[in-house]
Design an enzyme around this catalytic site. Structure first.
Site, PDB file in Angstrom:
ATOM      1  N   PHE A   1      21.790  16.139  -0.012  1.00 59.26           N
ATOM      2  CA  PHE A   1      20.713  17.109   0.167  1.00 59.26           C
ATOM      3  C   PHE A   1      19.567  16.784  -0.793  1.00 59.26           C
ATOM      4  O   PHE A   1      19.802  16.378  -1.934  1.00 59.26           O
ATOM      5  CB  PHE A   1      21.242  18.519  -0.091  1.00 59.26           C
ATOM      6  CG  PHE A   1      20.286  19.598   0.298  1.00 59.26           C
ATOM      7  CD1 PHE A   1      20.064  19.890   1.631  1.00 59.26           C
ATOM      8  CD2 PHE A   1      19.587  20.321  -0.669  1.00 59.26           C
ATOM      9  CE1 PHE A   1      19.172  20.884   2.005  1.00 59.26           C
ATOM     10  CE2 PHE A   1      18.694  21.309  -0.302  1.00 59.26           C
ATOM     11  CZ  PHE A   1      18.480  21.599   1.038  1.00 59.26           C
TER      12      PHE A   1
ATOM     13  N   ASP B   1      28.766  19.749  -5.639  1.00 59.80           N
ATOM     14  CA  ASP B   1      27.949  20.759  -4.971  1.00 59.80           C
ATOM     15  C   ASP B   1      28.792  21.326  -3.824  1.00 59.80           C
ATOM     16  O   ASP B   1      29.140  20.610  -2.885  1.00 59.80           O
ATOM     17  CB  ASP B   1      26.659  20.139  -4.433  1.00 59.80           C
ATOM     18  CG  ASP B   1      25.716  21.167  -3.826  1.00 59.80           C
ATOM     19  OD1 ASP B   1      26.178  22.265  -3.462  1.00 59.80           O
ATOM     20  OD2 ASP B   1      24.517  20.856  -3.697  1.00 59.80           O
TER      21      ASP B   1
ATOM     22  N   TYR C   1      24.241  32.159  -0.300  1.00 63.58           N
ATOM     23  CA  TYR C   1      23.557  32.758   0.853  1.00 63.58           C
ATOM     24  C   TYR C   1      23.966  32.143   2.175  1.00 63.58           C
ATOM     25  O   TYR C   1      23.450  32.534   3.217  1.00 63.58           O
ATOM     26  CB  TYR C   1      22.038  32.698   0.690  1.00 63.58           C
ATOM     27  CG  TYR C   1      21.478  31.371   0.246  1.00 63.58           C
ATOM     28  CD1 TYR C   1      21.330  30.321   1.129  1.00 63.58           C
ATOM     29  CD2 TYR C   1      21.087  31.186  -1.071  1.00 63.58           C
ATOM     30  CE1 TYR C   1      20.822  29.107   0.714  1.00 63.58           C
ATOM     31  CE2 TYR C   1      20.568  29.974  -1.507  1.00 63.58           C
ATOM     32  CZ  TYR C   1      20.441  28.942  -0.607  1.00 63.58           C
ATOM     33  OH  TYR C   1      19.936  27.733  -1.019  1.00 63.58           O
ATOM     34  N   LYS C   2      24.890  31.183   2.170  1.00 66.90           N
ATOM     35  CA  LYS C   2      25.365  30.605   3.414  1.00 66.90           C
ATOM     36  C   LYS C   2      26.607  31.378   3.881  1.00 66.90           C
ATOM     37  O   LYS C   2      26.505  32.472   4.408  1.00 66.90           O
ATOM     38  CB  LYS C   2      25.646  29.112   3.218  1.00 66.90           C
ATOM     39  CG  LYS C   2      24.434  28.300   2.768  1.00 66.90           C
ATOM     40  CD  LYS C   2      24.774  26.848   2.603  1.00 66.90           C
ATOM     41  CE  LYS C   2      23.636  26.058   1.954  1.00 66.90           C
ATOM     42  NZ  LYS C   2      22.401  26.051   2.749  1.00 66.90           N
TER      43      LYS C   2
ATOM     44  N   ARG D   1      21.748  21.193  13.976  1.00 69.93           N
ATOM     45  CA  ARG D   1      23.004  21.627  13.370  1.00 69.93           C
ATOM     46  C   ARG D   1      23.418  22.960  13.989  1.00 69.93           C
ATOM     47  O   ARG D   1      22.626  23.899  14.034  1.00 69.93           O
ATOM     48  CB  ARG D   1      22.857  21.813  11.858  1.00 69.93           C
ATOM     49  CG  ARG D   1      22.678  20.552  11.074  1.00 69.93           C
ATOM     50  CD  ARG D   1      22.877  20.775   9.579  1.00 69.93           C
ATOM     51  NE  ARG D   1      22.134  21.921   9.076  1.00 69.93           N
ATOM     52  CZ  ARG D   1      22.151  22.309   7.799  1.00 69.93           C
ATOM     53  NH1 ARG D   1      22.884  21.663   6.921  1.00 69.93           N
ATOM     54  NH2 ARG D   1      21.447  23.339   7.402  1.00 69.93           N
TER      55      ARG D   1
END
Length: 408
Positions: free
Chosen positions: A129, A206, A231-232, A380
């Protein structure tokens, strides 16, 4: 698989879903037919607005500054311990909540490379990322380190053999993601950690695309440091605070670079020189967002009730169904699966590539279908196990199929 058989299959899977009862606990809106972006931002729980209002009225509004003496000071560690117990496989005193993922990654990497200043290289994935790569580029520039990039297959991930070939006596740290943000490929945390340790390097993980969707055993895997967002799959809301894990025996040796008063051993002593807290609190800097931790507390209760292993089993069924639909409905139009086919090697999203996808999101949004786009040409399908139904997956893939027909 015809459209009719797909519909029957989706309904059958939803009827048999042991976690289906949890879907009603999330906020939904009528104009969204298929929300397939829970791996970027999870839906809020229906109880969260009331919790936030209650906090504003009674805790903040009622207790005012007294709240800090009545529990707020301990909240980053208290919520951290719950994260450790419920989703991280970590004992108490090793997880703290505060700051963003980017800032906590910076702190973790700086602390990791400082463990042995004689080592001057950091290993990373070239396809990780952007924040992870950018933070490492900044740390390398600050400290004069050399970055060693692993080129993993775009539809795969980093494996222990990649890491073994990259590490050596100059490696200070290995910094990788548990689940690849684009392909959803799962990296074997325990095996890679062992390879790095054998070379004398520290490891920073991560967990942003795995926490809350996959079982994690940080203590059991021997992990040094880890960070992740909330927040995912943890449904903490936009900008929700991230978390940092540090292995208990390492904590006394870890020095983070942003020395703020909340991480000091005596925050209210107002001393002249910084002395870090003896425990995990040393990774705090400024005042943590107590308000922003409240939605996370709600979701942790739900995950604890559902069980991480059951959530992972649902995730595997969801992504397997999505792959079936992709093969049947999208592949004939030239779409290509860009995630591992082996469900055991795949996280909780499925990526599909097609040259038409870069311009397709507006049309899908008009249909009430919300996937995610990742350059250069990948959609995605983020499948959040507690809030996503099989019917949503089907509706989303059918809408993509219809738009591919238009674009043909």
């Amino acid at each position: 698989m015809s459209r009719g058989s797909a519909s029957g299959r989706a309904a059958s899977l939803d009827d048999a879903d042991p976690l289906g009862r949890f879907r009603s606990r999330f906020v939904t809106v009528d104009d969204v037919v298929a929300y397939l972006d829970g791996n970027s931002l999870g839906r809020p729980l229906a109880v969260t607005p009331a919790r936030l209002a209650r906090f504003a009225e009674t805790a903040w509004g009622g207790r005012l500054i007294r709240g800090w003496d009545e529990g707020w000071m301990e909240e980053p560690e208290r919520v951290g311990d719950e994260l450790g117990r419920i989703v991280l496989g970590a004992g108490p005193g090793q997880v703290v909540v505060g700051d963003s993922t980017s800032i906590l990654l910076y702190k973790a990497v700086r602390a990791a490379v400082a463990l042995d200043p004689s080592r001057t290289e950091v290993v990373l994935s070239a396809g990780d990322f952007p924040t992870d790569r950018f933070v490492l580029q900044g740390v390398a520039a600050e400290l004069g380190l050399t970055l060693v990039a692993i080129d993993a297959p775009p539809d795969g991930g980093v494996d222990p053999e990649h890491v073994a070939a990259a590490v050596g006596p100059r490696t200070a740290a290995v910094v990788l993601s548990h689940v690849a943000y684009r392909s959803a490929s799962i990296t074997d945390v325990e095996a890679v950690t062992a390879v790095a340790h054998a070379a004398g390097a520290a490891v920073v993980w991560d967990l942003s695309h795995s926490v809350g969707a996959l079982p994690i055993r940080l203590d059991g895997w021997g992990v040094d440091l880890a960070v992740g967002c909330s927040y995912k799959y943890l449904n903490g809301g936009p900008g929700a605070p991230a978390f940092l894990y540090a292995r208990r025996d390492l904590i006394p040796r870890l020095r983070q670079p942003i020395q703020g008063w909340m991480g000091a051993d005596q925050p209210f002593a107002m001393g002249e020189r910084y002395v870090p807290d003896a425990g995990i609190r040393r990774f705090l800097s400024g005042t943590p967002s107590i308000v922003a931790m409240q939605p996370l507390r709600d979701m942790l209760e739900v995950i604890d009730e559902a069980g991480v292993d059951a959530i992972r089993a649902k995730s595997e069924r969801l992504t397997a169904f999505a792959v079936e639909l992709v093969d049947d409905l999208l592949e004939p139009f030239g779409a290509r699966l860009a995630s591992p086919r082996d469900v055991g090697l795949r996280g909780s999203h499925v990526t599909v590539d097609h040259p038409a996808f870069p311009t397709m999101l507006p049309a899908l949004h008009r249909r009430g279908v919300v996937p995610d786009f990742r350059r250069p040409d990948g959609l995605r399908l983020g499948l959040s196990p507690l809030s996503t139904s099989f019917a949503e997956v089907e509706a989303g893939v059918l809408a993509i199929r219809d738009e591919l027909q238009v674009a043909r």
